[in-house]
Each structure stands twice: as structure tokens, then as C-alpha cells.
Design a protein around this motif. Structure first.
Motif, PDB file in Angstrom:
ATOM      1  N   GLN A   1       0.401  -2.049   7.340  1.00  0.00           N
ATOM      2  CA  GLN A   1      -0.531  -2.264   5.419  1.00  0.00           C
ATOM      3  C   GLN A   1      -0.838  -0.798   5.161  1.00  0.00           C
ATOM      4  O   GLN A   1      -1.005  -0.464   3.783  1.00  0.00           O
ATOM      5  N   LYS A   2      -1.393  -0.526   6.075  1.00  0.00           N
ATOM      6  CA  LYS A   2      -2.420   0.441   5.387  1.00  0.00           C
ATOM      7  C   LYS A   2      -1.987   2.139   5.427  1.00  0.00           C
ATOM      8  O   LYS A   2      -2.757   3.478   4.837  1.00  0.00           O
ATOM      9  N   GLY A   3      -0.345   2.411   5.685  1.00  0.00           N
ATOM     10  CA  GLY A   3      -0.065   3.463   5.396  1.00  0.00           C
ATOM     11  C   GLY A   3      -0.542   4.560   6.363  1.00  0.00           C
ATOM     12  O   GLY A   3       0.189   5.334   5.866  1.00  0.00           O
TER      13      GLY A   3
ATOM     14  N   SER B   1     -10.448   2.932   9.169  1.00  0.00           N
ATOM     15  CA  SER B   1      -9.518   1.766   8.948  1.00  0.00           C
ATOM     16  C   SER B   1      -9.103   1.323   9.849  1.00  0.00           C
ATOM     17  O   SER B   1      -8.632   1.190  10.882  1.00  0.00           O
ATOM     18  N   ARG B   2      -8.736  -0.317   9.813  1.00  0.00           N
ATOM     19  CA  ARG B   2      -7.671  -1.412  10.541  1.00  0.00           C
ATOM     20  C   ARG B   2      -6.936  -0.518  11.270  1.00  0.00           C
ATOM     21  O   ARG B   2      -5.999   0.045   9.692  1.00  0.00           O
ATOM     22  N   MET B   3      -6.152  -0.297  12.388  1.00  0.00           N
ATOM     23  CA  MET B   3      -4.822   0.335  12.546  1.00  0.00           C
ATOM     24  C   MET B   3      -3.403  -0.495  12.308  1.00  0.00           C
ATOM     25  O   MET B   3      -3.228  -0.921  12.903  1.00  0.00           O
TER      26      MET B   3
ATOM     27  N   ILE C   1      -7.837 -15.724  -2.070  1.00  0.00           N
ATOM     28  CA  ILE C   1      -6.726 -14.805  -0.974  1.00  0.00           C
ATOM     29  C   ILE C   1      -7.175 -13.089  -1.163  1.00  0.00           C
ATOM     30  O   ILE C   1      -7.206 -12.780  -1.829  1.00  0.00           O
ATOM     31  N   HIS C   2      -7.208 -12.551  -0.023  1.00  0.00           N
ATOM     32  CA  HIS C   2      -7.821 -11.244   0.553  1.00  0.00           C
ATOM     33  C   HIS C   2      -6.567 -10.693   1.295  1.00  0.00           C
ATOM     34  O   HIS C   2      -6.592  -9.087   1.340  1.00  0.00           O
ATOM     35  N   ASN C   3      -5.462 -11.716   1.795  1.00  0.00           N
ATOM     36  CA  ASN C   3      -4.800 -11.146   1.921  1.00  0.00           C
ATOM     37  C   ASN C   3      -3.384 -11.991   1.951  1.00  0.00           C
ATOM     38  O   ASN C   3      -2.920 -13.020   3.001  1.00  0.00           O
ATOM     39  N   LEU C   4      -2.657 -11.983   1.250  1.00  0.00           N
ATOM     40  CA  LEU C   4      -1.412 -12.992   1.400  1.00  0.00           C
ATOM     41  C   LEU C   4      -0.258 -13.185   2.499  1.00  0.00           C
ATOM     42  O   LEU C   4       0.263 -14.239   2.387  1.00  0.00           O
TER      43      LEU C   4
ATOM     44  N   TYR D   1       0.680  -1.617   0.492  1.00  0.00           N
ATOM     45  CA  TYR D   1      -0.873  -2.974  -0.385  1.00  0.00           C
ATOM     46  C   TYR D   1      -2.506  -2.760   0.198  1.00  0.00           C
ATOM     47  O   TYR D   1      -2.461  -2.340   0.589  1.00  0.00           O
ATOM     48  N   GLU D   2      -2.862  -3.211  -0.915  1.00  0.00           N
ATOM     49  CA  GLU D   2      -4.120  -3.294  -0.959  1.00  0.00           C
ATOM     50  C   GLU D   2      -4.829  -4.207  -1.949  1.00  0.00           C
ATOM     51  O   GLU D   2      -4.984  -3.698  -3.468  1.00  0.00           O
ATOM     52  N   PRO D   3      -5.199  -5.248  -1.026  1.00  0.00           N
ATOM     53  CA  PRO D   3      -5.805  -6.906  -2.181  1.00  0.00           C
ATOM     54  C   PRO D   3      -6.631  -6.130  -2.738  1.00  0.00           C
ATOM     55  O   PRO D   3      -6.930  -6.374  -4.422  1.00  0.00           O
ATOM     56  N   CYS D   4      -8.011  -5.585  -1.945  1.00  0.00           N
ATOM     57  CA  CYS D   4      -9.191  -4.757  -2.920  1.00  0.00           C
ATOM     58  C   CYS D   4      -9.210  -3.602  -1.651  1.00  0.00           C
ATOM     59  O   CYS D   4      -9.469  -2.356  -2.631  1.00  0.00           O
ATOM     60  N   GLY D   5      -9.711  -3.888  -0.713  1.00  0.00           N
ATOM     61  CA  GLY D   5      -9.850  -1.774  -0.182  1.00  0.00           C
ATOM     62  C   GLY D   5     -11.554  -1.906   0.023  1.00  0.00           C
ATOM     63  O   GLY D   5     -12.182  -2.002  -1.597  1.00  0.00           O
TER      64      GLY D   5
ATOM     65  N   ALA E   1      -7.442 -13.409  -6.444  1.00  0.00           N
ATOM     66  CA  ALA E   1      -6.940 -12.588  -5.396  1.00  0.00           C
ATOM     67  C   ALA E   1      -8.766 -11.375  -6.006  1.00  0.00           C
ATOM     68  O   ALA E   1      -9.166 -11.455  -6.883  1.00  0.00           O
ATOM     69  N   VAL E   2      -8.940 -10.600  -5.008  1.00  0.00           N
ATOM     70  CA  VAL E   2     -10.196 -10.179  -4.615  1.00  0.00           C
ATOM     71  C   VAL E   2     -10.127  -8.842  -5.359  1.00  0.00           C
ATOM     72  O   VAL E   2     -10.847  -7.942  -5.397  1.00  0.00           O
ATOM     73  N   SER E   3      -8.485  -8.442  -6.090  1.00  0.00           N
ATOM     74  CA  SER E   3      -9.164  -7.561  -7.526  1.00  0.00           C
ATOM     75  C   SER E   3      -7.691  -8.416  -9.136  1.00  0.00           C
ATOM     76  O   SER E   3      -7.220  -8.977  -8.681  1.00  0.00           O
TER      77      SER E   3
ATOM     78  N   GLY F   1     -12.277  -6.555   6.692  1.00  0.00           N
ATOM     79  CA  GLY F   1     -13.069  -6.906   5.050  1.00  0.00           C
ATOM     80  C   GLY F   1     -13.312  -8.100   4.993  1.00  0.00           C
ATOM     81  O   GLY F   1     -14.055  -8.288   4.499  1.00  0.00           O
ATOM     82  N   LEU F   2     -13.091  -9.320   5.262  1.00  0.00           N
ATOM     83  CA  LEU F   2     -13.374 -10.720   4.921  1.00  0.00           C
ATOM     84  C   LEU F   2     -14.589 -10.549   5.331  1.00  0.00           C
ATOM     85  O   LEU F   2     -15.293 -11.537   4.750  1.00  0.00           O
ATOM     86  N   GLY F   3     -14.639 -10.407   6.831  1.00  0.00           N
ATOM     87  CA  GLY F   3     -15.962  -9.855   7.238  1.00  0.00           C
ATOM     88  C   GLY F   3     -17.732  -9.874   6.265  1.00  0.00           C
ATOM     89  O   GLY F   3     -18.803 -10.366   6.015  1.00  0.00           O
TER      90      GLY F   3
HETATM   91  C1  GLC Z   1      -7.961  -7.470   3.257  1.00  0.00           C
HETATM   92  C2  GLC Z   1      -7.636  -6.402   2.864  1.00  0.00           C
HETATM   93  C3  GLC Z   1      -8.867  -6.077   1.733  1.00  0.00           C
HETATM   94  C4  GLC Z   1      -9.822  -6.284   1.322  1.00  0.00           C
HETATM   95  C5  GLC Z   1     -10.821  -7.899   2.005  1.00  0.00           C
HETATM   96  C6  GLC Z   1     -11.347  -8.410   1.392  1.00  0.00           C
HETATM   97  O1  GLC Z   1      -8.941  -7.030   4.742  1.00  0.00           O
HETATM   98  O2  GLC Z   1      -6.300  -6.462   3.407  1.00  0.00           O
HETATM   99  O3  GLC Z   1      -8.127  -5.226   0.878  1.00  0.00           O
HETATM  100  O4  GLC Z   1     -10.085  -5.545   0.351  1.00  0.00           O
HETATM  101  O5  GLC Z   1      -9.963  -8.580   2.769  1.00  0.00           O
HETATM  102  O6  GLC Z   1     -11.130  -8.756   0.386  1.00  0.00           O
END
Ligand code: GLC
Length: 481
Positions: free
Chosen positions: A311-313, A306-308, A172-175, A383-387, A219-221, A22-24
Motif C-alpha cells: 500500500q505504501k509504495g 512506515s509499515r512495510m 473505514i480506515h482501510n477498505l 492508496y492512503e485513506p488518511c495517513g 471515510a478517514v479523509s 494508524g488505527l491505534g
Molecule cells: C489505516 C490507513 C491510514 C490511516 C489509518 C488511520 O492505517 O492505511 O491511511 O491514516 O488507518 O485512519
């Protein structure tokens, strides 16, 4: 307020050059959206944002122009930093190359030592780049642990009178990914570990150092920003982050709504929109054909992209589906990662060979076909910083079932645009799937949920405006201090 606002945006990965997660997506889209902000929004300020990335071996380097080479002192000698340059839709993009980057193969290595060397070098070289160019940034914007050290080095050097007037922002995308201990490396580059008040285990790790040093934190949300202050999500740094609460913001990511548009997406068998939703099922049939699942328009198809990762449950899904084995459904999962999680889905496919497909790969086209062909999207994250994929799914009329965390909570209205479970457990997931399946059989009601999701505005422009306003505040604060 300066008439020019120059921002150097640092990331480990960015589309279209290189993408792992997701960062990409974010680092590919956010700087470009900022670059494209209309003049009504920037009202007189010339925003010049430039992206800087490591020249990972997997990046195609043919179209890049060599720009300069400069030395970076390391342990009494010099490391050579090579800068290459290109342009992306009018935005300047720099690539940094050097021994610590070329010698580490992948974007993220399983060898944390290699990653430590690569990203320490990258962060400090990116900061030094701002001194070598004729162009001076007002803001250095770092993302996640990989580049957080740039914020730390900037603050230390600002105290020593260098980089006057340059502020930093850290997103912060993923603490939980805080990066390895960098004590030895940091000293090698002539920096010391300051008295930060960080707990002992965190005092030389890049993300905590960035949390301490950055002028502003994002934070991304909005929900993730609040969650970071709690023991459940704060990873032992909640008190520390609390002390920086005034500087902490929550800005929701967007998605590229032009690329992720079912009306024009070339990856789909049939294009459709909200008013031509009756064409959507043809994509379901095409997906069933591609996956070798029985072709049946009426059986609800559940999907995951999803990434396996824990975190993703997603480990909850096989348990939930096994509970619901007497109901009608098909299921597809696409993604790679933790071999133990992959194994769970291999077993599920063996158990339900005519209902389950597990595809362990990265396939952007298939991902889009799942958003367009599946009826329900599962994302029971712990947990899901943004998704991002829940937003992509909604845009394609695939109704998400998510847990009430982070950005999932901020993007989905329970019962209106999707279904929200309060805690990520297999039992609650099973109950939510059962409920969704019952509503699915009520065609008109289902369609109204699909359409409500498709009507949500997840475009980047909204987030870019908020980042722009934040940049203005940060620059103004630095000037008054
Ligand atoms: C990380 C987080 C995801 C977020 C992404 C982009 O991959 O796990 O929730 O959407 O960064 O910020």
C-alpha cells in the motif's frame, strides 16, 4: 436532541494500551478529543464517550478493575465474557476478555480463522455489554472490519425490536481489509445472513456487512470518501458504496499535536520551533550519529517511517534512489512488515553502505528523531485513506513528497507545504526528489516550505467537532425514522 449523547467507541487497538498501526493512533486520540470537547462546541449536550477494546494478551492488565462477567450464547452453550474497566484522562475504557481473545496471541494474527473468532466474539460481546451496563449508548461507533459486525448485529436486532434508539457509525480506515468470511460463526451466535444485495464474495464478510448496516459511514479523509466510489479504490464494492452515498462522510484524522511537538518532544536531541528552526540541524547530526551515517549537515537526508506494505509504495524508493545515485543524499527507513519489502532495503543498504540505513523495528523514539532530523519525508502510497506520518513530518519541518491519493491529497499543497506526484511510479518519484533536492539548496525557499508545513493545523479538535456534529445528525435521523 437528547441532552446526553452516549457513544460506545469500538476498536481493535488504541494507544496508549496497544498500538500496531494508524488505527491505534486514531482510536487512542479521537475518543479522548471528543471527551475533551469544550462546552461551547457541545452546547448543552453532555457527550459521554467510552472506549472498548479487546484485552489482548499484550495489554498490561494490572491497573484494570474487573467489572462483570456475563454469558454470550454460542452453539447451544455459553461463552463467558469478562469485562474490565479503567479510566483514561477521565474517559471510561472497557476491556473485553474471553476465550477467543486470550487464545489468539497477537492483535492481528496471520491465522485468519483466529482473527475471525476473536473479532466476532469481541464485536458481539461489546454490543451485549451495552445491555448489561446501566449506561445506554445512543451510538455504537465501530472501526474497520474488526468491529464492523457490531453494526450488522445491531441493525438485525433493532429490526427484532431490541436496542431501540441505538444508532451505529462505521469508520473505514482501510477498505481492502474486509475481514474473513464469517458465515459459520455468525450462525453459531444465532444471527443469520440477511439479504443485503452484497456481491456473493462479500455477503458474509464483516466490513461489507457493516457498510450495509451502519446508519452512517465515515471515510478517514474527504478524498478517500470520493475514491471509495471509484473502481480503482472501491475494491469491487464501489457500486454498493455508491448506493449508500448519502450516508457517506469524509472526516480527516488529526494527530496529537501536544505529543508531536518539536518544541517539547523529549525524544529529540534539541527542541525547536518555527522561529528557532536554526536549531533543527542539530537533530540531523544526532540522527546521523545514531545511525552511523557520515555527519554532514549539508547532505540532504531523506526519511521514511512506515509499515512495510505494498500500500505504501515504498518498493518504488530503491528504484528512484538508484536513478539518483549521482546526486548527494542520505536515506533512512524505519518500519517492519512484509519480508520481501524489507529485503529490498537490505539490498539498498548493501549497495550504498555509507548512505542508506534500514531499521526493521517499531521504535517510537527513533520515528520522532527521523521527523526532526530528516529533511525530506517520502510517502509514495498507492492508496492512503488518511495517513498520519506526513502530518507528523510536517509538524517537525520535514518536507513530505507524497502521491496524490486519499488523505495525502487533502493534507499537502504541492510546492507550498510539500511535493505531490500524480501517480506513484519510480520515475515520478525520482523526478520529485530531484526537484526537492534542487529547492533544498535554496535555503530561504526551503525554509518557507518547512514553515508553511509547520503552520498547518492538524489538531484533533477539528475532526472531533465534525464527528460530534455527525453523531447529532445520526441520532436525529434515527428519531425521525
Ligand atoms: C489505516 C490507513 C491510514 C490511516 C489509518 C488511520 O492505517 O492505511 O491511511 O491514516 O488507518 O485512519
Amino acid at each position: 436532541m437528547p441532552e446526553n449523547l452516549n457513544v460506545l467507541f469500538l476498536a481493535a487497538e488504541a494507544e496508549p494500551f496497544i498500538k500496531v498501526g494508524g488505527l491505534g493512533d486514531v482510536a487512542g486520540a479521537l475518543p479522548r478529543s471528543l471527551h475533551d470537547l469544550p462546552p461551547e462546541v457541545t452546547s448543552g449536550t453532555a457527550l459521554d464517550i467510552r472506549l472498548v477494546l479487546p484485552l489482548h494478551p499484550a495489554v498490561k492488565a494490572e491497573s484494570l478493575r474487573p467489572l462483570m462477567i456475563f454469558p454470550l450464547s454460542y452453539r447451544g452453550g455459553d461463552l463467558h465474557v469478562q469485562i474490565l474497566e479503567t479510566s483514561l484522562g477521565g474517559m471510561t475504557v472497557y476491556f473485553i476478555s474471553g476465550e477467543p481473545i486470550t487464545s489468539s496471541g497477537s492483535v492481528y494474527s496471520i491465522d485468519s480463522e483466529l482473527d475471525a473468532e476473536k473479532y466476532t466474539f469481541f464485536s458481539l460481546a461489546a454490543l451485549e455489554l451495552t445491555r448489561q451496563l446501566d449506561w445506554k449508548p445512543n451510538i455504537v461507533h465501530a472501526n474497520d472490519w474488526h468491529t464492523a459486525l457490531a453494526c450488522y448485529a445491531l441493525l438485525i436486532k433493532r429490526w427484532e425490536g431490541e436496542f431501540p434508539g441505538v444508532a451505529s457509525v462505521l469508520t473505514i480506515h482501510n477498505l481492502p481489509f474486509m475481514g474473513p468470511d464469517l458465515s459459520a460463526l455468525i450462525e453459531g451466535y444465532g444471527l443469520s445472513i440477511a439479504q443485503t444485495g452484497l456481491p456473493e464474495w462479500a455477503r458474509a464478510r464483516p466490513l461489507p456487512l457493516g457498510l450495509w448496516a451502519a446508519d452512517s459511514l465515515v471515510a478517514v479523509s474527504p478524498t478517500y470518501a470520493r475514491e471509495l466510489l471509484t473502481p480503482e479504490f472501491g475494491c469491487g464494492l464501489e457500486d454498493y458504496i455508491h448506493a449508500r452515498k448519502e450516508s457517506l462522510n469524509g472526516i480527516l484524522n488529526g494527530i496529537d499535536v501536544e505529543s508531536f511537538n518539536p518544541a517539547v518532544d523529549p525524544a529529540l536531541a534539541v527542541n525547536y520551533g518555527s522561529v528557532t528552526l536554526d536549531k533543527r540541524p542539530l537533530n540531523k547530526t544526532a540522527l546521523q550519529v545514531r545511525l552511523g551515517l557520515p555527519q554532514d549537515a549539508n547532505v540532504p537526508l531523506l526519511g521514511v517511517v512506515s509499515r512495510m506494505d505494498q500500500q505504501k509504495g515504498i518498493d518504488l524508493i530503491p528504484k528512484a534512489l538508484t536513478k539518483l545515485k549521482d546526486l548527494q543524499w542520505q536515506f533512512v527507513i524505519l518500519g517492519t512488515g512484509d519480508p520481501k519489502l524489507e529485503e529490498l532495503f537490505r539490498i539498498l543498504q548493501t549497495e550504498f553502505p555509507d548512505r542508506v540505513r534500514a531499521e526493521f523495528k517499531y521504535d517510537a523514539g527513533l520515528a520522532r528523531q527521523i521527523y526532526a532530523g530528516a529533511d525530506i519525508f517520502l510517502m509514495p502510497s498507492r492508496y492512503e485513506p488518511c495517513g498520519l506520518s506526513q502530518m507528523m513530518a510536517m509538524r517537525y519541518g520535514c518536507v513530505p513528497i507524497v502521491s496524490a491519493v486519499g488523505g495525502l491529497k487533502d493534507t499537502i499543497y504541492d510546492g507550498e507545504t510539500g511535493f505531490v506526484i500524480q501517480k506513484p511510479t519510480a520515475a515520478r518519484l525520482a523526478t520529485a526528489i530531484k526537484k526537492a533536492l534542487a529547492i533544498y539548496s535554496d535555503h530561504a525557499r526551503w525554509e518557507s516550505i518547512q514553515k508553511a508545513g509547520m503552520a498547518q493545523d492538524f489538531s484533533w479538535e477539528n475532526s472531533a467537532r465534525q464527528y460530534f456534529q455527525l453523531y447529532q445528525r445520526v441520532v436525529a435521523q434515527l428519531v425521525t425514522h
